[in-house]
Design a protein around this motif. Structure first.
Motif, short mmCIF file in Angstrom:
data_model
loop_
_atom_site.label_atom_id
_atom_site.label_comp_id
_atom_site.label_asym_id
_atom_site.label_seq_id
_atom_site.Cartn_x
_atom_site.Cartn_y
_atom_site.Cartn_z
N ALA A 542 42.27 89.68 -50.81
CA ALA A 542 40.96 90.29 -50.56
C ALA A 542 41.12 91.71 -50.06
O ALA A 542 40.37 92.62 -50.44
N MET A 543 42.13 91.95 -49.20
CA MET A 543 42.40 93.30 -48.71
C MET A 543 42.77 94.24 -49.85
O MET A 543 42.28 95.37 -49.93
N GLY A 544 43.62 93.78 -50.77
CA GLY A 544 44.01 94.62 -51.90
C GLY A 544 42.83 94.94 -52.80
O GLY A 544 42.65 96.09 -53.24
N TYR A 545 41.99 93.95 -53.06
CA TYR A 545 40.80 94.16 -53.88
C TYR A 545 39.89 95.20 -53.23
O TYR A 545 39.44 96.16 -53.87
N ASP A 546 39.60 95.01 -51.94
CA ASP A 546 38.70 95.94 -51.25
C ASP A 546 39.29 97.34 -51.18
O ASP A 546 38.55 98.34 -51.32
N SER A 547 40.60 97.45 -50.98
CA SER A 547 41.23 98.78 -50.90
C SER A 547 41.03 99.56 -52.18
O SER A 547 40.73 100.76 -52.15
N MET A 548 41.17 98.87 -53.33
CA MET A 548 41.00 99.56 -54.60
C MET A 548 39.54 99.92 -54.85
O MET A 548 39.23 101.00 -55.36
N ARG A 549 38.62 99.03 -54.47
CA ARG A 549 37.21 99.32 -54.68
C ARG A 549 36.72 100.43 -53.75
O ARG A 549 35.72 101.10 -54.03
N LEU A 550 37.42 100.63 -52.63
CA LEU A 550 37.05 101.70 -51.69
C LEU A 550 37.54 103.07 -52.14
O LEU A 550 37.14 104.08 -51.56
N ALA A 551 38.41 103.12 -53.16
CA ALA A 551 39.02 104.39 -53.57
C ALA A 551 37.99 105.50 -53.79
O ALA A 551 38.13 106.60 -53.25
N PRO A 552 36.92 105.28 -54.57
CA PRO A 552 35.95 106.37 -54.78
C PRO A 552 35.04 106.60 -53.58
O PRO A 552 34.33 107.61 -53.52
N LEU A 553 35.04 105.68 -52.60
CA LEU A 553 34.14 105.79 -51.45
C LEU A 553 34.81 106.33 -50.20
O LEU A 553 34.13 106.68 -49.24
N LEU A 554 36.13 106.39 -50.20
CA LEU A 554 36.86 106.60 -48.95
C LEU A 554 36.47 107.90 -48.26
O LEU A 554 36.12 107.91 -47.08
N ALA A 555 36.53 109.04 -48.98
CA ALA A 555 36.21 110.33 -48.35
C ALA A 555 34.75 110.35 -47.89
O ALA A 555 34.43 110.97 -46.88
N ARG A 556 33.89 109.68 -48.61
CA ARG A 556 32.47 109.67 -48.25
C ARG A 556 32.22 108.80 -47.01
O ARG A 556 31.43 109.15 -46.14
N MET A 557 32.91 107.67 -46.93
CA MET A 557 32.76 106.81 -45.76
C MET A 557 33.41 107.42 -44.52
O MET A 557 33.01 107.14 -43.40
N GLN A 558 34.43 108.26 -44.74
CA GLN A 558 35.01 108.97 -43.60
C GLN A 558 34.01 109.95 -43.00
O GLN A 558 34.01 110.18 -41.78
N GLN A 559 33.15 110.52 -43.81
CA GLN A 559 32.13 111.45 -43.33
C GLN A 559 30.89 110.72 -42.85
O GLN A 559 30.32 111.08 -41.81
N LEU A 560 30.43 109.72 -43.59
CA LEU A 560 29.22 108.97 -43.25
C LEU A 560 29.64 107.63 -42.66
O LEU A 560 29.78 106.62 -43.35
N GLN A 561 29.82 107.63 -41.35
CA GLN A 561 30.36 106.43 -40.70
C GLN A 561 29.36 105.28 -40.67
O GLN A 561 29.74 104.14 -40.39
N GLY A 562 28.09 105.56 -40.94
CA GLY A 562 27.10 104.49 -41.01
C GLY A 562 27.07 103.79 -42.35
O GLY A 562 26.40 102.76 -42.49
N TYR A 563 27.78 104.33 -43.34
CA TYR A 563 27.78 103.72 -44.67
C TYR A 563 28.83 102.60 -44.70
O TYR A 563 29.97 102.80 -44.27
N SER A 564 28.45 101.45 -45.20
CA SER A 564 29.38 100.32 -45.24
C SER A 564 29.48 99.76 -46.65
O SER A 564 28.58 99.95 -47.48
N TYR A 565 30.58 99.06 -46.89
CA TYR A 565 30.84 98.43 -48.19
C TYR A 565 31.01 96.94 -47.97
O TYR A 565 31.78 96.51 -47.10
N GLN A 566 30.27 96.14 -48.72
CA GLN A 566 30.36 94.69 -48.62
C GLN A 566 31.50 94.21 -49.48
O GLN A 566 31.39 94.13 -50.70
N GLY A 567 32.64 93.91 -48.85
CA GLY A 567 33.84 93.56 -49.58
C GLY A 567 34.18 92.09 -49.49
O GLY A 567 33.47 91.29 -48.87
N LEU A 568 35.32 91.71 -50.10
CA LEU A 568 35.79 90.33 -50.03
C LEU A 568 36.31 89.98 -48.65
O LEU A 568 36.24 88.84 -48.21
N SER A 569 36.84 90.98 -47.94
CA SER A 569 37.43 90.72 -46.62
C SER A 569 36.43 90.92 -45.49
O SER A 569 36.75 90.66 -44.33
N GLY A 570 35.23 91.40 -45.80
CA GLY A 570 34.22 91.62 -44.77
C GLY A 570 33.36 92.82 -45.13
O GLY A 570 33.59 93.50 -46.14
#
Length: 607
Positions: A542-570
């Motif tokens: 689940a961690m590996g899946y979420d890490s890959m799905r976060l790839a396009p979101l990572l820089a944006r979530m680093q800036q917008l800390q209120g933005y969350s992603y509903q992943g397999l791990s949480g």
């Protein structure tokens, strides 16, 4: 001399020898413009004036002013001694408002922010003087910060800005970007002149990320719509932030694919591959961290023009790679941050019991619990988790308390639970009564302690199965049931499948390991392909899946800390470069597991 004045003076004389209470952590400093006023009388001078006041009304006015002066002098204990003796009904409307303001300032000094907010309700509308309006706004801002209500904090700064010497744009942005994305999705409205621009910026960014729109186009449209807005530099900074507008394409995944941690590394790899199969990303390179040195890995990353690094998984490799200064890429490391400084552009995704323990402390704070009993094994791991939960709990719930109990073996558990719930005290009283009245058959129903709101188990499934019956029999039939919580260690197939001894225990785990998850077909597909795929390995997948799905979101979530992603791990969000997981809660119900939101825990008395 009036009795209340005598009491105030007596209390103040006692307090004069006392120590100043421990200071609360302050909100960010905001400096208001100084007002040109004459030096105000000291609190002591006002107390002296109250002693000689011609009327009780004048005396009370001087005492109220003295309390304000003591608060100005950072002596809240002296102010409190006066305020407790003043009654609102004895004042006119304006002075009643002043009394509420001073009481709010007093409770702010104590850190009781709920009282502060209650006292300040509509109070800013009752004052016309600049100083008093500023005090109300500052207190409202401090309360919002302390309660982590970032939108309210930002709104208070917007109202305060006309009174302040310096621009608060950077601080407003810090709060706005921590507001949960669901708030912006609801398209809120602001009545402040600069509010609509801020709200529009966050609403547009949230919508663009949700709908995978062009960030450059969205921000350019905002710049044209609000050309004079103070957030213009913030928007330009976002456009200049690497990978914010244009997500990374070249990705490297650093995992131990050989050696002792090969099974764990491959479990993460399966999740990455599953995500790739869904999103069609091709430019992903796997690098075995057990085969290459740090220097070889860095050279390979540069040669491949890597823009995002996922991994490493091993803590020591996270630390060693972090020491290299040349890092032209984003990174999502799959462990805790390094001991040294965290490099810019890096985030850290830890999937361990320590992170779950922190998440559990926050969840129990959100439930409103005050008293927690921790039960765990008397070993390094148990005591480490106890210290971690306690430390995080003290931050989350400063008015709460923790009690702990440790066991060395199953033989310790019964007496430990009885002692911590104070059932042994009831049994001892019964024995004393039987000795005092020999031959008398005394029947008593014990009552366990009332200051424990919840029990949190730090051990594994075997230990939880042994503890649970003792917890059940040591709870009073008359009081409310104390709910029992645990971490994901209690959910292991070899220990809990088909078991009913854990019935009633609520636990947190990765969502896709629980019923009714949307990705159950993927879970079933992988289960059929991977023999011996344990639950601990499934969490890593689940961690590996979420890490890959976060790839396009990572820089944006680093800036917008209120933005969350509903992943397999949480549900995942980034806070201070750490990926925070909000887990799903479930409960053992007989011999199966059912979803159980935290606010639905059964606390009915035992039958």
């Amino acid at each position: 001399m009036p009795k209340k004045l005598l009491m105030c003076i007596a209390v103040l004389s006692l307090l004069g020898c006392g120590s100043t209470p421990e200071q609360q952590t302050p909100a960010p400093v905001i400096q208001a413009e100084p007002s040109s006023v004459q030096a105000a009388p000291t609190a002591e001078e006002l107390i002296a004036a109250a002693e000689t006041a011609a009327t009780p009304a004048t005396m009370r006015t001087y005492l109220l002013q003295a309390a304000a002066a003591y608060l100005d002098q950072d002596q809240p204990q002296h102010a409190g001694a006066i305020l407790v003796e003043l009654e609102a009904e004895q004042f006119g409307a304006h002075e009643q408002s002043l009394l509420r303001l001073q009481r709010a300032r007093f409770y702010a000094a104590l850190g009781d922010w709920a009282q502060v907010v209650s006292l300040l309700q509509d109070l800013d509308q009752r004052f016309t003087q600049r100083e008093q309006r500023v005090q109300v706004l500052e207190l409202n801002y401090q309360a919002a910060v302390a309660q982590q209500q970032h939108l309210r904090a930002a709104d208070q700064l917007l109202l305060l800005q006309p009174y302040l010497e310096t621009s608060q744009t950077a601080l407003i942005w810090q709060h706005m970007r921590q507001v949960p994305a669901d708030v912006w999705r609801s398209n809120p409205r602001s009545v402040h002149p600069n509010g609509p621009g801020w709200y529009s910026l966050l609403n547009r960014l949230t919508t663009a990320i949700d709908d995978q729109q062009s960030i450059e186009d969205v921000l350019s449209q905002w710049q044209r719509a609000f050309p004079q807005h103070p957030a213009q530099p913030i928007v330009q900074q976002l456009l200049d932030t690497p990978y914010f507008a244009n997500p990374p394409q070249q990705v490297a995944v650093l995992l131990p694919l050989t050696g002792p941690l090969m099974k764990q590394g491959n479990a993460v790899r399966y999740g990455v591959l599953a995500a790739l199969a869904e999103q069609g990303q091709q430019d992903v390179h796997f690098i075995d961290t057990n085969t290459y040195s740090d220097e070889d890995i860095l050279a390979e990353l540069e040669a491949l023009n890597i823009e995002l690094v996922i991994g490493p998984l091993q803590r020591e490799r996270v630390d060693s790679l972090a020491s290299h200064s040349v890092r032209p890429w984003l990174q999502l490391a799959l462990n805790h941050p390094p001991q040294a400084t965290k490099p810019a552009g890096s985030s850290y995704f830890a999937l361990d019991i320590a992170a779950e323990t922190q998440a559990a402390a926050k969840a129990m704070k959100d439930k409103g619990y005050q008293g927690i009993l921790l039960l765990g094994p008397d070993n390094n791991r148990g005591r480490q988790l106890s210290r971690l939960f306690t430390r995080y709990w003290q931050v989350q719930q400063p008015t709460g308390h923790i009690r702990t109990g440790f066991y060395n073996s199953s033989a310790d558990m019964r007496s430990l639970v009885s002692d911590r719930l104070k059932v042994a005290h009831s049994e001892a009283r019964k024995e004393r009564l039987e000795q005092a009245f020999p031959g008398t058959d005394i029947e008593m129903q014990f009552r366990n302690r009332q200051d424990i709101d919840a029990i949190y188990l730090l051990g594994d499934a075997t230990q939880a199965r042994l503890l649970k019956p003792y917890i059940d029999v040591n709870q009073s039939a008359f009081g409310k049931r104390i709910p029992v919580y645990a971490n994901s260690m209690v959910n292991e197939q070899t220990q809990t499948q088909g078991e009913s001894d854990l019935s009633g225990i609520s636990f947190a785990d990765a969502p896709w390991l629980l019923p009714q998850h949307a990705k159950q077909p993927l879970h079933q597909q992988l289960s059929s392909l991977l023999r011996g795929w344990s639950l601990s390995e499934q969490r890593l997948t689940a961690m590996g899946y979420d890490s890959m799905r976060l790839a396009p979101l990572l820089a944006r979530m680093q800036q917008l800390q209120g933005y969350s992603y509903q992943g397999l791990s949480g549900q995942l969000r980034i806070d201070e470069q750490t990926l925070v997981r909000e887990l799903t809660w479930a409960m053992f119900d007989g011999d199966h597991i059912r979803l159980e939101p935290l606010n639905n825990v059964d606390t009915r008395p035992r039958n």
